[in-house]
Each structure stands twice: as structure tokens, then as C-alpha cells.
Design a protein around this motif. Sequence first.
Motif, PDB file in Angstrom:
ATOM      1  N   ALA A  51      19.106   4.611  -4.516  1.00  0.00           N
ATOM      2  CA  ALA A  51      18.598   4.874  -5.862  1.00  0.00           C
ATOM      3  C   ALA A  51      19.598   5.748  -6.611  1.00  0.00           C
ATOM      4  O   ALA A  51      20.434   6.405  -6.001  1.00  0.00           O
ATOM      5  N   THR A  52      19.476   5.757  -7.924  1.00  0.00           N
ATOM      6  CA  THR A  52      20.369   6.581  -8.741  1.00  0.00           C
ATOM      7  C   THR A  52      20.168   8.055  -8.436  1.00  0.00           C
ATOM      8  O   THR A  52      19.079   8.489  -8.080  1.00  0.00           O
ATOM      9  N   SER A  53      21.231   8.827  -8.564  1.00  0.00           N
ATOM     10  CA  SER A  53      21.177  10.267  -8.300  1.00  0.00           C
ATOM     11  C   SER A  53      20.905  11.018  -9.595  1.00  0.00           C
ATOM     12  O   SER A  53      21.762  11.720 -10.109  1.00  0.00           O
ATOM     13  N   VAL A  54      19.720  10.855 -10.106  1.00  0.00           N
ATOM     14  CA  VAL A  54      19.313  11.548 -11.319  1.00  0.00           C
ATOM     15  C   VAL A  54      17.889  12.053 -11.109  1.00  0.00           C
ATOM     16  O   VAL A  54      17.074  11.390 -10.481  1.00  0.00           O
ATOM     17  N   MET A  55      17.631  13.258 -11.595  1.00  0.00           N
ATOM     18  CA  MET A  55      16.288  13.816 -11.441  1.00  0.00           C
ATOM     19  C   MET A  55      15.357  13.143 -12.450  1.00  0.00           C
ATOM     20  O   MET A  55      15.678  13.032 -13.627  1.00  0.00           O
ATOM     21  N   THR A  56      14.210  12.690 -11.954  1.00  0.00           N
ATOM     22  CA  THR A  56      13.237  12.013 -12.802  1.00  0.00           C
ATOM     23  C   THR A  56      11.846  12.559 -12.509  1.00  0.00           C
ATOM     24  O   THR A  56      11.600  13.153 -11.459  1.00  0.00           O
ATOM     25  N   GLN A  57      10.937  12.347 -13.459  1.00  0.00           N
ATOM     26  CA  GLN A  57       9.534  12.701 -13.262  1.00  0.00           C
ATOM     27  C   GLN A  57       8.677  11.550 -13.804  1.00  0.00           C
ATOM     28  O   GLN A  57       8.509  11.423 -15.019  1.00  0.00           O
ATOM     29  N   PRO A  58       8.158  10.716 -12.909  1.00  0.00           N
ATOM     30  CA  PRO A  58       7.346   9.584 -13.353  1.00  0.00           C
ATOM     31  C   PRO A  58       6.061  10.035 -14.061  1.00  0.00           C
ATOM     32  O   PRO A  58       5.452  11.051 -13.699  1.00  0.00           O
ATOM     33  N   TYR A  59       5.660   9.250 -15.085  1.00  0.00           N
ATOM     34  CA  TYR A  59       4.412   9.505 -15.793  1.00  0.00           C
ATOM     35  C   TYR A  59       3.756   8.178 -16.140  1.00  0.00           C
ATOM     36  O   TYR A  59       4.400   7.127 -16.167  1.00  0.00           O
ATOM     37  N   TYR A  60       2.453   8.236 -16.417  1.00  0.00           N
ATOM     38  CA  TYR A  60       1.676   7.054 -16.819  1.00  0.00           C
ATOM     39  C   TYR A  60       0.568   7.558 -17.726  1.00  0.00           C
ATOM     40  O   TYR A  60      -0.215   8.427 -17.336  1.00  0.00           O
ATOM     41  N   ILE A  61       0.479   7.027 -18.952  1.00  0.00           N
ATOM     42  CA  ILE A  61      -0.491   7.503 -19.943  1.00  0.00           C
ATOM     43  C   ILE A  61      -1.232   6.310 -20.536  1.00  0.00           C
ATOM     44  O   ILE A  61      -0.616   5.356 -21.008  1.00  0.00           O
ATOM     45  N   VAL A  62      -2.580   6.377 -20.509  1.00  0.00           N
ATOM     46  CA  VAL A  62      -3.415   5.326 -21.078  1.00  0.00           C
ATOM     47  C   VAL A  62      -4.484   5.923 -21.984  1.00  0.00           C
ATOM     48  O   VAL A  62      -4.832   7.097 -21.878  1.00  0.00           O
ATOM     49  N   LYS A  63      -4.999   5.058 -22.849  1.00  0.00           N
ATOM     50  CA  LYS A  63      -6.129   5.394 -23.721  1.00  0.00           C
ATOM     51  C   LYS A  63      -7.322   4.604 -23.221  1.00  0.00           C
ATOM     52  O   LYS A  63      -7.209   3.411 -22.937  1.00  0.00           O
TER      53      LYS A  63
END
Length: 150
Positions: free
Chosen positions: A127-139
Motif C-alpha cells: 500500500a502507499t506510504s501515506v497517513m490516512t484516516q478513513p471516514y464514511y458519512i450518510v444522511k
Amino acid sequence: MHKLLGIVILLLVVNCKSTENKAKMVKEDVILIGKGDLYGSGSEGIEQQNLVITSESEWKELLTKIDSVNKVSDSFSETQIDFSKYGIIAVFDAVKNSGGHSLSLVFQETKDKFLVEVLRKSPDGIATSVMTQPYYIVKIPIQNVPVVFK
């Protein structure tokens, strides 16, 4: 604000003649607002959490945090929410040391709760060497049962 929400929920419950006549939420009732990754290495100040947002002020506060490093909300399907009819479910994973992580949500409504199952996916292989923070937003339409995360 919480008193107002309580009154609205009470009115909805009183106006329901029977739980048998209550329409079940279908998949189409859940509207995706945005999903993906935050790329601020955690500097947005959003911890791993599951949120149920029921007010404009809570939503604006979250949008400010989300956009503090990058204008993430520009990619959202909508940011103007009518909180008299809808609520927001926002799930944030922990900050990850690589890309390729993602979240998805599965919804199930019963007579006494609205269940949200959070599914986490990790990258397969390199995988890429970048810091990430997954999110998921629904209404979702306002619920007259508690939202429970699994």
C-alpha cells in the motif's frame, strides 16, 4: 436543543398508531454524503469514533474539523441538511500509516433499534506510504429508536 429533539421524537411516537403500520427503512433511505480518507495525518483532531449528528451546530463543527487541513467537504454530495427531517451518521477510523484502508456501513432496522455495522477493510499487499484516516458519512431519516453501532 436536546429538549427540542426529545419533543420531536415524542410527537412522532404519539402520532404513530401502531408499530405495525410503521414503514421500514429501506436501503434507498440512506443517502451517502461522503466517504474516503482524510490526509491530515490526524491534525484535523478527529479521533476514531462513531457519531450520530442531530443538529446544525454539531454538523458545522464537524465540517470545520474535516476541512481544517484539506477542503474534504467540497466532494460531499451535500452539506446543507434539514435536521428537522434527517440526521447524520459519521464514522471515522483511526489514523493509518498507509493507504488502502476503507470503511463501509451496513444498516438494519428492528422494532427497538437502528443497527449500524461498521466494516473495516485493510489493503491487500503493498500500500502507499501515506497517513490516512478513513471516514464514511450518510444522511438518514430521523429515527424514533436508538442508533446502535456494532
